[in-house]
Write a protein that holds these residues in place. Structure first.
Motif, PDB file in Angstrom:
ATOM      1  N   PRO A  23       0.812  -1.223   0.000  1.00 38.16           N
ATOM      2  CA  PRO A  23       0.000   0.000   0.000  1.00 38.16           C
ATOM      3  C   PRO A  23       0.846   1.274   0.000  1.00 38.16           C
ATOM      4  N   ASP A  24       0.413   2.232  -0.805  1.00 35.23           N
ATOM      5  CA  ASP A  24       1.130   3.507  -0.899  1.00 35.23           C
ATOM      6  C   ASP A  24       1.232   4.214   0.442  1.00 35.23           C
ATOM      7  N   HIS A  25       0.175   4.090   1.288  1.00 39.90           N
ATOM      8  CA  HIS A  25       0.209   4.817   2.559  1.00 39.90           C
ATOM      9  C   HIS A  25       1.326   4.317   3.472  1.00 39.90           C
ATOM     10  N   VAL A  26       1.717   3.055   3.307  1.00 41.74           N
ATOM     11  CA  VAL A  26       2.829   2.532   4.103  1.00 41.74           C
ATOM     12  C   VAL A  26       4.143   3.061   3.555  1.00 41.74           C
ATOM     13  N   LEU A  27       4.318   3.004   2.251  1.00 40.14           N
ATOM     14  CA  LEU A  27       5.564   3.475   1.647  1.00 40.14           C
ATOM     15  C   LEU A  27       5.762   4.974   1.815  1.00 40.14           C
ATOM     16  N   ALA A  28       4.673   5.730   1.912  1.00 40.86           N
ATOM     17  CA  ALA A  28       4.770   7.183   2.053  1.00 40.86           C
ATOM     18  C   ALA A  28       4.783   7.646   3.508  1.00 40.86           C
ATOM     19  N   ASP A  29       4.675   6.730   4.445  1.00 41.78           N
ATOM     20  CA  ASP A  29       4.604   7.101   5.865  1.00 41.78           C
ATOM     21  C   ASP A  29       5.937   7.676   6.340  1.00 41.78           C
ATOM     22  N   PRO A  30       5.963   8.972   6.692  1.00 42.52           N
ATOM     23  CA  PRO A  30       7.222   9.593   7.116  1.00 42.52           C
ATOM     24  C   PRO A  30       7.687   9.120   8.497  1.00 42.52           C
ATOM     25  N   ASN A  31       6.825   8.410   9.215  1.00 42.68           N
ATOM     26  CA  ASN A  31       7.183   7.911  10.542  1.00 42.68           C
ATOM     27  C   ASN A  31       7.870   6.551  10.506  1.00 42.68           C
ATOM     28  N   LEU A  32       7.947   5.943   9.324  1.00 43.99           N
ATOM     29  CA  LEU A  32       8.603   4.643   9.185  1.00 43.99           C
ATOM     30  C   LEU A  32       9.950   4.812   8.500  1.00 43.99           C
ATOM     31  N   SER A  33      10.948   4.131   9.024  1.00 44.20           N
ATOM     32  CA  SER A  33      12.279   4.170   8.418  1.00 44.20           C
ATOM     33  C   SER A  33      12.274   3.356   7.125  1.00 44.20           C
ATOM     34  N   LEU A  34      13.308   3.540   6.335  1.00 41.97           N
ATOM     35  CA  LEU A  34      13.436   2.780   5.102  1.00 41.97           C
ATOM     36  C   LEU A  34      13.558   1.287   5.400  1.00 41.97           C
ATOM     37  N   ILE A  35      14.258   0.937   6.468  1.00 42.76           N
ATOM     38  CA  ILE A  35      14.384  -0.474   6.839  1.00 42.76           C
ATOM     39  C   ILE A  35      13.020  -1.057   7.216  1.00 42.76           C
ATOM     40  N   ALA A  36      12.215  -0.292   7.956  1.00 43.71           N
ATOM     41  CA  ALA A  36      10.882  -0.771   8.330  1.00 43.71           C
ATOM     42  C   ALA A  36      10.003  -0.958   7.099  1.00 43.71           C
ATOM     43  N   LYS A  37      10.087  -0.049   6.145  1.00 46.13           N
ATOM     44  CA  LYS A  37       9.299  -0.176   4.918  1.00 46.13           C
ATOM     45  C   LYS A  37       9.735  -1.406   4.121  1.00 46.13           C
ATOM     46  N   GLY A  38      11.019  -1.649   4.059  1.00 46.94           N
ATOM     47  CA  GLY A  38      11.519  -2.831   3.365  1.00 46.94           C
ATOM     48  C   GLY A  38      11.096  -4.109   4.060  1.00 46.94           C
ATOM     49  N   LEU A  39      11.156  -4.110   5.376  1.00 44.56           N
ATOM     50  CA  LEU A  39      10.742  -5.277   6.141  1.00 44.56           C
ATOM     51  C   LEU A  39       9.246  -5.532   5.959  1.00 44.56           C
ATOM     52  N   PHE A  40       8.448  -4.477   5.943  1.00 37.05           N
ATOM     53  CA  PHE A  40       7.015  -4.644   5.715  1.00 37.05           C
ATOM     54  C   PHE A  40       6.756  -5.232   4.329  1.00 37.05           C
ATOM     55  N   THR A  41       7.514  -4.785   3.341  1.00 37.47           N
ATOM     56  CA  THR A  41       7.374  -5.331   1.992  1.00 37.47           C
ATOM     57  C   THR A  41       7.664  -6.827   1.994  1.00 37.47           C
ATOM     58  N   LEU A  42       8.678  -7.244   2.742  1.00 34.17           N
ATOM     59  CA  LEU A  42       8.974  -8.670   2.874  1.00 34.17           C
ATOM     60  C   LEU A  42       7.802  -9.417   3.516  1.00 34.17           C
ATOM     61  N   LEU A  43       7.221  -8.817   4.542  1.00 32.50           N
ATOM     62  CA  LEU A  43       6.084  -9.456   5.212  1.00 32.50           C
ATOM     63  C   LEU A  43       4.915  -9.648   4.261  1.00 32.50           C
ATOM     64  N   VAL A  44       4.620  -8.635   3.465  1.00 30.52           N
ATOM     65  CA  VAL A  44       3.513  -8.734   2.513  1.00 30.52           C
ATOM     66  C   VAL A  44       3.837  -9.782   1.447  1.00 30.52           C
ATOM     67  N   ALA A  45       5.080  -9.827   1.005  1.00 30.37           N
ATOM     68  CA  ALA A  45       5.474 -10.798  -0.019  1.00 30.37           C
ATOM     69  C   ALA A  45       5.394 -12.230   0.502  1.00 30.37           C
ATOM     70  N   GLU A  46       5.524 -12.417   1.804  1.00 31.42           N
ATOM     71  CA  GLU A  46       5.424 -13.758   2.384  1.00 31.42           C
ATOM     72  C   GLU A  46       3.979 -14.229   2.496  1.00 31.42           C
ATOM     73  N   GLN A  47       3.029 -13.380   2.158  1.00 26.68           N
ATOM     74  CA  GLN A  47       1.620 -13.715   2.047  1.00 26.68           C
ATOM     75  C   GLN A  47       1.063 -14.416   3.282  1.00 26.68           C
ATOM     76  N   GLY A  48       1.301 -13.806   4.435  1.00 25.28           N
ATOM     77  CA  GLY A  48       0.722 -14.297   5.675  1.00 25.28           C
ATOM     78  C   GLY A  48       1.608 -15.231   6.470  1.00 25.28           C
ATOM     79  N   GLN A  49       2.683 -15.687   5.878  1.00 21.76           N
ATOM     80  CA  GLN A  49       3.597 -16.579   6.593  1.00 21.76           C
ATOM     81  C   GLN A  49       4.517 -15.757   7.494  1.00 21.76           C
TER      82      GLN A  49
END
Length: 88
Positions: free
Chosen positions: A28-54
């Motif tokens: 979601p764009d709102h996660v990637l655009a969130d100024p309160n999240l670091s780049l590492i947190a955004k990357g980690l969230f992307t990994l979580l979404v890519a794992e599709q619930g695992q």
């Protein structure tokens, strides 16, 4: 001998569509655009979404510093985007 790496299993919160091809996963764009999240947190969230619930252990073969990973995990949990789970 180095200290063992920590374990902190996490998964994305909420419902996410499952795709046959991980290339079709949308962060979601709102996660990637969130100024309160670091780049590492955004990357980690992307990994979580890519794992599709695992759940994932972000400390499994880490590239980033352990303290930075822990900070990113804490950011995602505090933002309500991830939750800690029991080791699968």
């Amino acid at each position: 001998m180095s200290a063992p790496l920590p374990e902190d299993w996490i998964a994305a919160t909420g419902l996410w569509p499952v795709h046959d091809d991980v290339a079709n996963v949308v962060v979601p764009d709102h996660v990637l655009a969130d100024p309160n999240l670091s780049l590492i947190a955004k990357g980690l969230f992307t990994l979580l979404v890519a794992e599709q619930g695992q759940p994932v252990n972000p400390f499994d073969d880490p590239y980033e510093d352990v303290a930075d990973i822990q900070a990113a995990v804490d950011e995602l949990v505090e933002a309500g985007l991830a939750l800690r789970v029991v080791k699968p």
